[in-house]
Scaffold this active site. Structure first.
Site, short mmCIF file in Angstrom:
data_model
loop_
_atom_site.label_atom_id
_atom_site.label_comp_id
_atom_site.label_asym_id
_atom_site.label_seq_id
_atom_site.Cartn_x
_atom_site.Cartn_y
_atom_site.Cartn_z
N MET A 103 0.83 -1.21 0.00
CA MET A 103 0.00 0.00 0.00
C MET A 103 0.86 1.26 0.00
O MET A 103 0.83 2.04 0.95
CB MET A 103 -0.94 -0.03 1.22
CG MET A 103 -1.87 -1.24 1.23
SD MET A 103 -2.69 -1.48 2.82
CE MET A 103 -1.33 -2.16 3.82
N GLN A 155 -11.21 2.59 -0.08
CA GLN A 155 -10.99 3.94 0.43
C GLN A 155 -11.94 4.93 -0.25
O GLN A 155 -12.62 5.72 0.42
CB GLN A 155 -9.54 4.38 0.19
CG GLN A 155 -8.50 3.67 1.04
CD GLN A 155 -7.09 4.07 0.66
OE1 GLN A 155 -6.86 4.69 -0.38
NE2 GLN A 155 -6.12 3.74 1.50
N THR A 168 2.07 1.67 5.89
CA THR A 168 1.18 2.68 5.33
C THR A 168 0.74 3.58 6.46
O THR A 168 0.62 3.12 7.60
CB THR A 168 -0.06 2.02 4.68
OG1 THR A 168 -1.07 3.01 4.47
CG2 THR A 168 -0.64 0.93 5.57
N ASN A 169 0.48 4.85 6.16
CA ASN A 169 -0.12 5.75 7.16
C ASN A 169 -1.64 5.67 7.11
O ASN A 169 -2.30 5.47 8.13
CB ASN A 169 0.33 7.20 6.92
CG ASN A 169 1.75 7.47 7.37
OD1 ASN A 169 1.98 7.84 8.51
ND2 ASN A 169 2.70 7.32 6.47
N THR A 170 -2.20 5.82 5.92
CA THR A 170 -3.65 5.94 5.78
C THR A 170 -4.40 4.75 6.37
O THR A 170 -5.43 4.93 7.04
CB THR A 170 -4.03 6.09 4.29
OG1 THR A 170 -3.47 7.31 3.78
CG2 THR A 170 -5.54 6.13 4.11
N CYS A 196 2.83 10.12 4.44
CA CYS A 196 2.50 9.07 3.47
C CYS A 196 3.81 8.37 3.17
O CYS A 196 4.84 9.04 2.96
CB CYS A 196 1.89 9.68 2.20
SG CYS A 196 1.56 8.46 0.91
#
Length: 232
Positions: free
Chosen positions: A10, A52, A83-85, A196
């Site tokens: 991701m 998302q 991944t951050n999100t 990100c």
């Protein structure tokens, strides 16, 4: 050494960086031919990105839970999401596994506090910049977060999804990001979170006048540190 479970894909561009950095850091610490004990489960980012866009976060959380459970069964002692999100769904995952997840925002806050910084600018996907799962977690640890205005958030997000996740690095996009960073600094940001995991391929410390906090670098450093913590 503990076994690190990595949920990647991701995007796979940043996951490849995670794998390299983790192994480099283990080698640097132990020397010789040493490398990390780690297991990578790489998901299909096209599916995740679709969830998302549709706001189907439970579907995404369920898929990442399956990945986490697979890593746990394979012998991972703890897990990181590369991944951050997708830390938006970390609660869904944590409730259904027994090994801990090393949260990227917590690792980043620790790095910020080591610099004695109390106000940071944040760049990332729109989800990360606009929703509370990330900014809220940082701010509840006494670090104030400022984000770009709406039009800048839109463009920063578009560059991530149309270029960076594909490994497409453009000079004009770098110039735009630096313009946005300058505005955040003008608004009082004492440091900048590259929130990100792909942004580190575009921006580095030599580009910016205040400390940057590259979440990929920070998260991998924290993972290796945890891998060497002796179990009780």
């Amino acid at each position: 050494m503990k076994t690190i479970g990595i949920i990647g894909g991701m995007s796979w561009e940043s996951s490849a960086t995670y794998y390299r950095l983790i192994n480099e850091k283990v080698r640097d610490q132990l020397g010789g031919l040493h490398s990390a004990q780690c297991i990578l489960y790489s998901v299909d980012f096209a599916d995740v990105e679709e969830w998302q866009k549709k706001g189907e976060w439970w579907e995404a959380g369920d898929a990442l839970w399956y990945a986490a459970r697979s890593l746990e069964l394979a012998g991972a002692d703890f897990i990181i999401l590369a991944t951050n999100t997708m830390h938006k769904v970390v609660d869904i995952i944590e409730q259904r596994i027994t090994v801990p997840i090393l949260h990227i925002a917590d690792a980043t806050v620790n790095a910020i506090k080591r610099k004695n910084i109390g106000r940071v600018g944040l760049l990332g996907t729109k989800y990360t910049m606009e929703q509370d799962f990330y900014t809220g977690r940082v701010e509840e640890q006494d670090v104030e977060v400022v984000v770009p205005d709406e039009s800048a958030r839109d463009k920063v997000n578009d560059i991530i999804f149309s270029e960076l996740v594909l490994g497409d690095i453009k000079d004009e996009s770098k110039e735009y990001y630096l313009k946005v960073i300058d505005q955040l600094i003008a608004e009082g940001a004492e440091g900048i979170i590259l929130g990100c995991t792909e942004i580190g391929s575009l921006i580095n410390q030599s580009d910016v006048s205040v400390p940057i906090f590259d979440t990929t670098e920070i998260h991998t450093e924290e993972a290796v540190r945890e891998a060497f913590v002796e179990e009780e």
